[in-house]
Scaffold this active site. Structure first.
Site, PDB file in Angstrom:
ATOM      1  N   ASP A  82      -2.026   1.637   3.742  1.00  0.00           N
ATOM      2  CA  ASP A  82      -1.840   0.769   2.810  1.00  0.00           C
ATOM      3  C   ASP A  82      -2.837  -0.111   2.090  1.00  0.00           C
ATOM      4  O   ASP A  82      -3.680  -0.664   3.110  1.00  0.00           O
ATOM      5  CB  ASP A  82      -0.458  -0.285   3.015  1.00  0.00           C
ATOM      6  CG  ASP A  82       0.139  -0.968   2.194  1.00  0.00           C
ATOM      7  OD1 ASP A  82       0.175  -0.458   1.139  1.00  0.00           O
ATOM      8  OD2 ASP A  82       0.559  -2.020   2.541  1.00  0.00           O
ATOM      9  N   HIS A  83      -3.025  -0.098   0.861  1.00  0.00           N
ATOM     10  CA  HIS A  83      -4.208  -0.810   0.406  1.00  0.00           C
ATOM     11  C   HIS A  83      -5.634  -0.693   0.903  1.00  0.00           C
ATOM     12  O   HIS A  83      -6.244  -1.763   1.114  1.00  0.00           O
ATOM     13  CB  HIS A  83      -3.942  -2.424   0.226  1.00  0.00           C
ATOM     14  CG  HIS A  83      -2.760  -2.667  -0.455  1.00  0.00           C
ATOM     15  ND1 HIS A  83      -2.775  -2.793  -1.886  1.00  0.00           N
ATOM     16  CD2 HIS A  83      -1.478  -3.081  -0.305  1.00  0.00           C
ATOM     17  CE1 HIS A  83      -1.547  -2.928  -2.383  1.00  0.00           C
ATOM     18  NE2 HIS A  83      -0.839  -3.306  -1.415  1.00  0.00           N
ATOM     19  N   ALA A 213       8.192  -4.863  -3.113  1.00  0.00           N
ATOM     20  CA  ALA A 213       9.666  -4.809  -3.464  1.00  0.00           C
ATOM     21  C   ALA A 213      10.770  -5.086  -2.515  1.00  0.00           C
ATOM     22  O   ALA A 213      11.842  -4.704  -2.586  1.00  0.00           O
ATOM     23  CB  ALA A 213       9.587  -3.167  -3.543  1.00  0.00           C
TER      24      ALA A 213
HETATM   25  P1  13P Z   1       6.583  -6.944   0.177  1.00  0.00           P
HETATM   26  O1  13P Z   1       5.550  -8.223   0.051  1.00  0.00           O
HETATM   27  O2  13P Z   1       7.428  -7.371  -1.133  1.00  0.00           O
HETATM   28  O3  13P Z   1       7.453  -6.484   1.357  1.00  0.00           O
HETATM   29  O4  13P Z   1       5.549  -5.878  -0.505  1.00  0.00           O
HETATM   30  C1  13P Z   1       4.848  -5.164   0.535  1.00  0.00           C
HETATM   31  C2  13P Z   1       3.927  -4.080   0.093  1.00  0.00           C
HETATM   32  O5  13P Z   1       3.838  -4.062  -1.344  1.00  0.00           O
HETATM   33  C3  13P Z   1       2.604  -3.486   0.904  1.00  0.00           C
HETATM   34  O6  13P Z   1       2.147  -2.714   0.174  1.00  0.00           O
HETATM   35  O1  G3H Z   2       0.671  -5.256   0.970  1.00  0.00           O
HETATM   36  C1  G3H Z   2       0.211  -6.181   1.787  1.00  0.00           C
HETATM   37  C2  G3H Z   2       1.352  -5.904   3.008  1.00  0.00           C
HETATM   38  O2  G3H Z   2       2.307  -6.619   3.025  1.00  0.00           O
HETATM   39  C3  G3H Z   2       0.469  -5.868   4.209  1.00  0.00           C
HETATM   40  O3  G3H Z   2       0.260  -7.269   4.489  1.00  0.00           O
HETATM   41  O4  G3H Z   2      -2.435  -7.364   4.730  1.00  0.00           O
HETATM   42  O5  G3H Z   2      -0.917  -9.176   5.979  1.00  0.00           O
HETATM   43  O6  G3H Z   2      -0.925  -6.670   6.688  1.00  0.00           O
HETATM   44  P1  G3H Z   2      -1.181  -7.504   5.389  1.00  0.00           P
HETATM   45 ZN    ZN Z   3       1.391  -3.539  -1.587  1.00  0.00          ZN
END
Ligand code: 13P
Ligand code: G3H
Ligand code: ZN
Length: 309
Positions: A82-83, A213
């Site tokens: 993620d990201h 979301a």
């Molecule tokens: P929320 O903070 O709305 O759960 O989004 C999570 C997210 O987009 C992780 O990439």
């Molecule tokens: O998009 C962000 C996610 O909620 C992950 O959060 O970077 O604190 O693990 P984090």
């Molecule tokens: Zn995100």
């Protein structure tokens, strides 16, 4: 039962009115809670790991825990970064056995985002891994910023089409009004559905991704507050808006905040009601069960992906 990519699950979801949940994982109880829910619902599943989660749990633990969850339940899982902010972290995750990575170049100018995304796509595809990219910036919730000003940072439909064409990316995260965390809207919730429809019409074969979301469910906010938490004013994306978005190409729905709230609310309740308790299993276990209940609710009632494996 295996680690799978998102290719097949997105191909099925894109022309149907359901989406797949992508849930953030940080430890064993969170992984077990989510995977148990997907097993009970026979649902497709994406587990995603942020850079922060990798650092917290250490990379080897999360991949091995996900493998263990697959062995335990027989559920197919797509394991996603993620990201990812640069090529290096994407490469590391590909090399570690992830089946999907996100390169988030959304903070860069358009051409730089394209160049970075292309570099990741080339490496990932050569290793059988799929790539998500992001175009547009998720909304902030600063005071005095009106919808018009915010929408300047939303994803431009024509740019989205050009971006997908030039990068060869497998899925695209778009900005239409959501934001990360528990404080998403100051006033009434607003998502730009007209923009979403235009993007989907221009790139109908590209699975779209909705970050930020979580719905910030009242039940958990109230429980956190009741048992000594202080999170007034929290507000998420209404569940009917998620259901609506799934009709227009949104195939992947990212949820982290709702997991945090469900688990924390339950742990708070157990510890406040049993102040002499100090066996971690006695509060982490109920926290895990709360995650399972919440994820089952999402799968059945919001994402509409029960039985879609
Ligand atoms: P929320 O903070 O709305 O759960 O989004 C999570 C997210 O987009 C992780 O990439
Ligand atoms: O998009 C962000 C996610 O909620 C992950 O959060 O970077 O604190 O693990 P984090
Ligand atoms: Zn995100």
């Amino acid at each position: 039962m295996a680690l799978v990519t998102t290719k097949e699950m997105f191909a099925k979801a894109i022309n149907d009115d359901y989406a797949i949940g992508a849930f953030n994982v940080n430890n064993m109880e969170i992984i077990q809670g989510i995977v148990d829910a997907a097993q009970a619902e026979n649902a497709p599943l994406i587990l995603q790991v942020s850079a922060g989660a990798r650092k917290y749990a250490k990379p080897a633990y999360l991949t091995k825990l996900v493998e263990a969850a697959i062995i335990d339940t027989g559920v197919d899982v797509a394991l996603h970064l993620d990201h990812g902010e640069d090529f290096d972290i994407c490469k590391k995750c590909v090399d570690d056995g992830f089946t999907s990575v996100m390169i988030d170049g959304s903070k860069h100018p358009f051409e730089e985002n394209i160049a970075l995304t292309k570099e990741v796509v080339e490496y990932a595809h050569a290793h059988g891994v799929v790539v998500e990219a992001e175009l547009g910036k998720l909304a902030g919730v600063e005071d005095n910023i009106k919808v018009d000003a915010r929408s300047a940072t939303f994803t431009d439909p024509d740019e989205a089409a050009e971006f997908v064409e030039r990068t060869g990316v497998d899925s695209l995260a778009i900005a239409i009004g959501t934001s990360h965390g528990a404080y998403k809207f100051k006033g009434d919730p607003y998502l730009d559905f007209e923009r979403l429809k235009k993007i989907h019409a221009l790139i109908p074969d590209t699975p779209l991704v909705l970050h930020g979301a979580s719905s910030v469910l009242r039940e958990f906010v109230d429980r956190c507050n009741e048992y000594g938490g202080q999170i007034p004013g929290a507000q998420g994306v209404p569940e009917d808006m998620i259901r609506e978005a799934a009709k227009y190409g949104i195939c992947k729905v990212n949820i982290d905040t709702d997991l945090r709230l469900a688990m924390t609310a339950e742990i708070r309740r157990v510890l406040v009601e049993n102040p002499a308790e100090f066996d971690p299993r006695k509060y982490l276990g109920p926290g895990r069960d709360a995650i399972t209940r919440m994820v089952q609710h999402k799968i059945k009632n919001v994402l509409n992906c029960s039985g879609r494996r």
